[in-house]
Motif scaffolding. Structure first.
Motif, PDB file in Angstrom:
ATOM      1  N   ARG A  29      27.588 -41.673  27.692  1.00 34.87           N
ATOM      2  CA  ARG A  29      26.500 -41.376  26.755  1.00 34.87           C
ATOM      3  C   ARG A  29      26.132 -39.891  26.783  1.00 34.87           C
ATOM      4  N   ILE A  30      27.169 -39.030  26.793  1.00 39.44           N
ATOM      5  CA  ILE A  30      26.983 -37.587  26.793  1.00 39.44           C
ATOM      6  C   ILE A  30      27.569 -37.043  25.495  1.00 39.44           C
ATOM      7  N   ALA A  31      26.756 -36.324  24.740  1.00 38.10           N
ATOM      8  CA  ALA A  31      27.231 -35.707  23.504  1.00 38.10           C
ATOM      9  C   ALA A  31      28.026 -34.451  23.862  1.00 38.10           C
ATOM     10  N   VAL A  32      29.298 -34.417  23.445  1.00 36.94           N
ATOM     11  CA  VAL A  32      30.170 -33.296  23.761  1.00 36.94           C
ATOM     12  C   VAL A  32      30.875 -32.853  22.478  1.00 36.94           C
ATOM     13  N   SER A  33      30.764 -31.558  22.158  1.00 37.09           N
ATOM     14  CA  SER A  33      31.440 -31.028  20.972  1.00 37.09           C
ATOM     15  C   SER A  33      32.905 -30.750  21.305  1.00 37.09           C
ATOM     16  N   ASP A  34      33.705 -30.523  20.262  1.00 35.39           N
ATOM     17  CA  ASP A  34      35.130 -30.224  20.485  1.00 35.39           C
ATOM     18  C   ASP A  34      35.304 -28.946  21.297  1.00 35.39           C
ATOM     19  N   ALA A  35      34.434 -27.956  21.064  1.00 35.39           N
ATOM     20  CA  ALA A  35      34.518 -26.713  21.835  1.00 35.39           C
ATOM     21  C   ALA A  35      34.215 -26.970  23.309  1.00 35.39           C
ATOM     22  N   GLN A  36      33.258 -27.836  23.572  1.00 33.23           N
ATOM     23  CA  GLN A  36      32.910 -28.158  24.961  1.00 33.23           C
ATOM     24  C   GLN A  36      34.033 -28.936  25.630  1.00 33.23           C
ATOM     25  N   ILE A  37      34.726 -29.770  24.869  1.00 36.42           N
ATOM     26  CA  ILE A  37      35.851 -30.535  25.431  1.00 36.42           C
ATOM     27  C   ILE A  37      36.917 -29.579  25.938  1.00 36.42           C
ATOM     28  N   GLU A  38      37.201 -28.543  25.162  1.00 37.58           N
ATOM     29  CA  GLU A  38      38.202 -27.545  25.579  1.00 37.58           C
ATOM     30  C   GLU A  38      37.774 -26.858  26.873  1.00 37.58           C
ATOM     31  N   GLU A  39      36.477 -26.693  27.051  1.00 37.45           N
ATOM     32  CA  GLU A  39      35.957 -26.042  28.251  1.00 37.45           C
ATOM     33  C   GLU A  39      35.946 -27.002  29.442  1.00 37.45           C
ATOM     34  N   ILE A  40      35.636 -28.257  29.179  1.00 31.78           N
ATOM     35  CA  ILE A  40      35.512 -29.261  30.236  1.00 31.78           C
ATOM     36  C   ILE A  40      36.863 -29.748  30.741  1.00 31.78           C
ATOM     37  N   MET A  41      37.834 -29.865  29.846  1.00 28.86           N
ATOM     38  CA  MET A  41      39.124 -30.477  30.188  1.00 28.86           C
ATOM     39  C   MET A  41      39.802 -29.840  31.412  1.00 28.86           C
ATOM     40  N   PRO A  42      39.902 -28.496  31.507  1.00 23.96           N
ATOM     41  CA  PRO A  42      40.538 -27.928  32.711  1.00 23.96           C
ATOM     42  C   PRO A  42      39.767 -28.246  33.995  1.00 23.96           C
ATOM     43  N   ARG A  43      38.444 -28.299  33.893  1.00 19.95           N
ATOM     44  CA  ARG A  43      37.637 -28.612  35.076  1.00 19.95           C
ATOM     45  C   ARG A  43      37.898 -30.046  35.536  1.00 19.95           C
TER      46      ARG A  43
END
Length: 108
Positions: A29-43
Motif C-alpha cells: 500500500r505504498i504509492a510509487v511513481s515510475d521514476a521512484q521505481i527506477e531509483e528503488i530497484m537497484p536498492r
C-alpha cells in the motif's frame, strides 16, 4: 553447506524487475511513481543480493539464539492496567465497524 532455507529453495538469482517492484509496492500500500521505481530497484536488488549471500551461510550445527548475553530476562505479571473506554479509543479510528477498528483488506 547447510540445506537451503525452504523459502529460498530453488531461487538462485533474486533480482527484482519493475513489475515486481510495482507489485510489492501495491501489496505494501505504498504509492510509487515510475521514476521512484527506477531509483528503488537497484536498492532492492542490493538487499536481495545480501539475502542471497545469507542463504549460503552454513548453520547446520548452530543453536537458535534468543539473547547474546545469556541472561534471564525479568518477568512481570501480565495484567491489564489501562482500558475500559473503547468508545474513546475508537474516536481515533479512521473507520469503525461494530465496535472495532475498520481496516482495508490486505489479502487479494
Amino acid at each position: 553447506m547447510s540445506p537451503q532455507s525452504p523459502i529460498l529453495k530453488g531461487i538462485t538469482n533474486m533480482s527484482m524487475d519493475k513489475n515486481t517492484v510495482k507489485r510489492v509496492a501495491h501489496l505494501s500500500r505504498i504509492a510509487v511513481s515510475d521514476a521512484q521505481i527506477e531509483e528503488i530497484m537497484p536498492r532492492l536488488n542490493k538487499i536481495m543480493g545480501f539475502i542471497e549471500q545469507l542463504s549460503e551461510v552454513d548453520t547446520e550445527n548452530v543453536e537458535p539464539l534468543a539473547n547474546v548475553a545469556n541472561i534471564k530476562l525479568k518477568m512481570r505479571e501480565d495484567v491489564v492496567n489501562d482500558g475500559g473506554y473503547p468508545a474513546e479509543i475508537l474516536k481515533n479510528a479512521p473507520e469503525e465497524t461494530q465496535g472495532f477498528f475498520g481496516v482495508p483488506n490486505v489479502v487479494e
